[in-house]
Motif scaffolding. Structure first.
Motif, PDB file in Angstrom:
ATOM      1  N   MET A 163       0.835  -1.194   0.000  1.00  0.00           N
ATOM      2  CA  MET A 163       0.000   0.000   0.000  1.00  0.00           C
ATOM      3  C   MET A 163       0.870   1.244   0.000  1.00  0.00           C
ATOM      4  N   LEU A 164       0.411   2.256  -0.705  1.00  0.00           N
ATOM      5  CA  LEU A 164       1.057   3.562  -0.715  1.00  0.00           C
ATOM      6  C   LEU A 164       0.000   4.636  -0.557  1.00  0.00           C
ATOM      7  N   THR A 165       0.375   5.717   0.111  1.00  0.00           N
ATOM      8  CA  THR A 165      -0.552   6.842   0.150  1.00  0.00           C
ATOM      9  C   THR A 165      -0.499   7.547  -1.198  1.00  0.00           C
ATOM     10  N   ARG A 166      -1.569   8.206  -1.535  1.00  0.00           N
ATOM     11  CA  ARG A 166      -1.639   8.965  -2.782  1.00  0.00           C
ATOM     12  C   ARG A 166      -0.508   9.988  -2.820  1.00  0.00           C
ATOM     13  N   TYR A 167      -0.256  10.662  -1.717  1.00  0.00           N
ATOM     14  CA  TYR A 167       0.799  11.676  -1.647  1.00  0.00           C
ATOM     15  C   TYR A 167       2.180  11.059  -1.890  1.00  0.00           C
ATOM     16  N   ASP A 168       2.483   9.931  -1.223  1.00  0.00           N
ATOM     17  CA  ASP A 168       3.782   9.275  -1.421  1.00  0.00           C
ATOM     18  C   ASP A 168       3.961   8.846  -2.871  1.00  0.00           C
ATOM     19  N   LYS A 169       2.906   8.303  -3.464  1.00  0.00           N
ATOM     20  CA  LYS A 169       2.997   7.845  -4.857  1.00  0.00           C
ATOM     21  C   LYS A 169       3.350   9.005  -5.773  1.00  0.00           C
ATOM     22  N   GLU A 170       2.643  10.125  -5.625  1.00  0.00           N
ATOM     23  CA  GLU A 170       2.901  11.289  -6.472  1.00  0.00           C
ATOM     24  C   GLU A 170       4.328  11.806  -6.283  1.00  0.00           C
ATOM     25  N   LYS A 171       4.751  11.924  -5.035  1.00  0.00           N
ATOM     26  CA  LYS A 171       6.086  12.458  -4.760  1.00  0.00           C
ATOM     27  C   LYS A 171       7.178  11.483  -5.221  1.00  0.00           C
ATOM     28  N   LEU A 172       6.949  10.190  -5.069  1.00  0.00           N
ATOM     29  CA  LEU A 172       7.929   9.203  -5.532  1.00  0.00           C
ATOM     30  C   LEU A 172       8.089   9.248  -7.051  1.00  0.00           C
ATOM     31  N   LEU A 173       6.990   9.350  -7.771  1.00  0.00           N
ATOM     32  CA  LEU A 173       7.077   9.426  -9.227  1.00  0.00           C
ATOM     33  C   LEU A 173       7.836  10.687  -9.661  1.00  0.00           C
ATOM     34  N   LYS A 174       7.623  11.803  -8.964  1.00  0.00           N
ATOM     35  CA  LYS A 174       8.372  13.029  -9.255  1.00  0.00           C
ATOM     36  C   LYS A 174       9.849  12.840  -8.926  1.00  0.00           C
ATOM     37  N   SER A 175      10.156  12.188  -7.801  1.00  0.00           N
ATOM     38  CA  SER A 175      11.552  11.946  -7.408  1.00  0.00           C
ATOM     39  C   SER A 175      12.269  11.083  -8.437  1.00  0.00           C
ATOM     40  N   ILE A 176      11.587  10.064  -8.937  1.00  0.00           N
ATOM     41  CA  ILE A 176      12.180   9.206  -9.970  1.00  0.00           C
ATOM     42  C   ILE A 176      12.477  10.035 -11.215  1.00  0.00           C
ATOM     43  N   HIS A 177      11.516  10.840 -11.615  1.00  0.00           N
ATOM     44  CA  HIS A 177      11.674  11.667 -12.815  1.00  0.00           C
ATOM     45  C   HIS A 177      12.885  12.600 -12.674  1.00  0.00           C
ATOM     46  N   ILE A 178      13.012  13.258 -11.536  1.00  0.00           N
ATOM     47  CA  ILE A 178      14.132  14.167 -11.291  1.00  0.00           C
ATOM     48  C   ILE A 178      15.452  13.408 -11.281  1.00  0.00           C
TER      49      ILE A 178
ATOM     50  N   LEU B  36      16.425  12.501 -14.835  1.00  0.00           N
ATOM     51  CA  LEU B  36      16.896  13.679 -15.569  1.00  0.00           C
ATOM     52  C   LEU B  36      18.304  14.089 -15.133  1.00  0.00           C
ATOM     53  N   ASP B  37      18.567  13.978 -13.827  1.00  0.00           N
ATOM     54  CA  ASP B  37      19.878  14.352 -13.287  1.00  0.00           C
ATOM     55  C   ASP B  37      20.930  13.271 -13.504  1.00  0.00           C
ATOM     56  N   GLY B  38      20.495  12.079 -13.933  1.00  0.00           N
ATOM     57  CA  GLY B  38      21.429  10.976 -14.119  1.00  0.00           C
ATOM     58  C   GLY B  38      21.917  10.387 -12.803  1.00  0.00           C
ATOM     59  N   ASP B  39      21.143  10.602 -11.728  1.00  0.00           N
ATOM     60  CA  ASP B  39      21.543  10.156 -10.391  1.00  0.00           C
ATOM     61  C   ASP B  39      21.018   8.777 -10.017  1.00  0.00           C
ATOM     62  N   ILE B  40      20.521   8.026 -10.976  1.00  0.00           N
ATOM     63  CA  ILE B  40      19.869   6.770 -10.629  1.00  0.00           C
ATOM     64  C   ILE B  40      20.165   5.723 -11.698  1.00  0.00           C
ATOM     65  N   GLN B  41      20.290   4.494 -11.255  1.00  0.00           N
ATOM     66  CA  GLN B  41      20.526   3.390 -12.176  1.00  0.00           C
ATOM     67  C   GLN B  41      19.197   2.896 -12.739  1.00  0.00           C
ATOM     68  N   ALA B  42      19.233   2.410 -13.961  1.00  0.00           N
ATOM     69  CA  ALA B  42      18.018   1.940 -14.628  1.00  0.00           C
ATOM     70  C   ALA B  42      17.312   0.861 -13.810  1.00  0.00           C
ATOM     71  N   GLU B  43      18.080  -0.034 -13.195  1.00  0.00           N
ATOM     72  CA  GLU B  43      17.479  -1.108 -12.409  1.00  0.00           C
ATOM     73  C   GLU B  43      16.706  -0.563 -11.210  1.00  0.00           C
ATOM     74  N   ALA B  44      17.250   0.453 -10.558  1.00  0.00           N
ATOM     75  CA  ALA B  44      16.569   1.053  -9.406  1.00  0.00           C
ATOM     76  C   ALA B  44      15.259   1.698  -9.838  1.00  0.00           C
ATOM     77  N   VAL B  45      15.280   2.374 -10.983  1.00  0.00           N
ATOM     78  CA  VAL B  45      14.063   2.986 -11.522  1.00  0.00           C
ATOM     79  C   VAL B  45      13.026   1.917 -11.813  1.00  0.00           C
ATOM     80  N   ARG B  46      13.442   0.864 -12.509  1.00  0.00           N
ATOM     81  CA  ARG B  46      12.523  -0.218 -12.869  1.00  0.00           C
ATOM     82  C   ARG B  46      11.907  -0.854 -11.623  1.00  0.00           C
ATOM     83  N   ASP B  47      12.742  -1.140 -10.629  1.00  0.00           N
ATOM     84  CA  ASP B  47      12.244  -1.798  -9.411  1.00  0.00           C
ATOM     85  C   ASP B  47      11.247  -0.923  -8.660  1.00  0.00           C
ATOM     86  N   LEU B  48      11.586   0.365  -8.489  1.00  0.00           N
ATOM     87  CA  LEU B  48      10.682   1.244  -7.755  1.00  0.00           C
ATOM     88  C   LEU B  48       9.391   1.483  -8.530  1.00  0.00           C
ATOM     89  N   ARG B  49       9.489   1.673  -9.830  1.00  0.00           N
ATOM     90  CA  ARG B  49       8.267   1.851 -10.642  1.00  0.00           C
ATOM     91  C   ARG B  49       7.383   0.615 -10.563  1.00  0.00           C
TER      92      ARG B  49
END
Length: 132
Positions: A5-20, A23-36
């Motif tokens: 379960m996730l709160t609506r707020y956490d989901k929105e903020k997490l998706l924005k954090s992933i996007h940022i 864009l910044d190149g601060d994340i590995q593709a695998e981490a993005v895939r797993d969290l998404r």
């Protein structure tokens, strides 16, 4: 496997954090895939409706990993600081525990192989605390 379960707020903020982070190149593709993937399979609830024993963002919890208990706070990537127990949600363990409940055990791939992570206790969860 238990439903997360996730709160609506956490989901929105997490998706924005992933996007940022992407864009910044601060994340590995695998981490993005797993969290998404975790976000995609989660049941979305309003903050006031999430049970107090679910790991949400900014939850303080005790985890049992590799035969030891550790206390962590699950945080957004820009707040992570392992020396103070602040674990990024983009880390393998952070992604693994997001949305699970106290008492759940999660098997997850980490750099050293497969880890069995038990959520021993949810000490503090902001949504539950704000309702008291």
């Amino acid at each position: 496997m238990p439903k997360i379960m996730l709160t609506r707020y956490d989901k929105e903020k997490l998706l924005k954090s992933i996007h940022i982070a992407v864009l910044d190149g601060d994340i590995q593709a695998e981490a993005v895939r797993d969290l998404r993937s975790e976000i995609g399979q989660a049941t979305e609830v309003e903050p006031q409706d999430i049970p107090g024993d679910v790991v949400t963002m900014n939850t303080r919890a005790i985890l049992h990993i590799d035969n030891e208990d550790i206390e962590i706070v699950l945080v957004y990537p820009d707040e992570a600081d392992w020396s103070t127990g602040k674990l990024s949600v983009l880390s393998p363990i952070g992604t693994a525990i997001l949305g699970y409940r106290q008492g759940d055990t999660v098997e997850w791939s980490v750099p050293s192989g497969k880890a069995k992570i038990k959520i021993v206790k949810v000490i503090y969860q902001p949504e539950a605390f704000s309702l008291e």
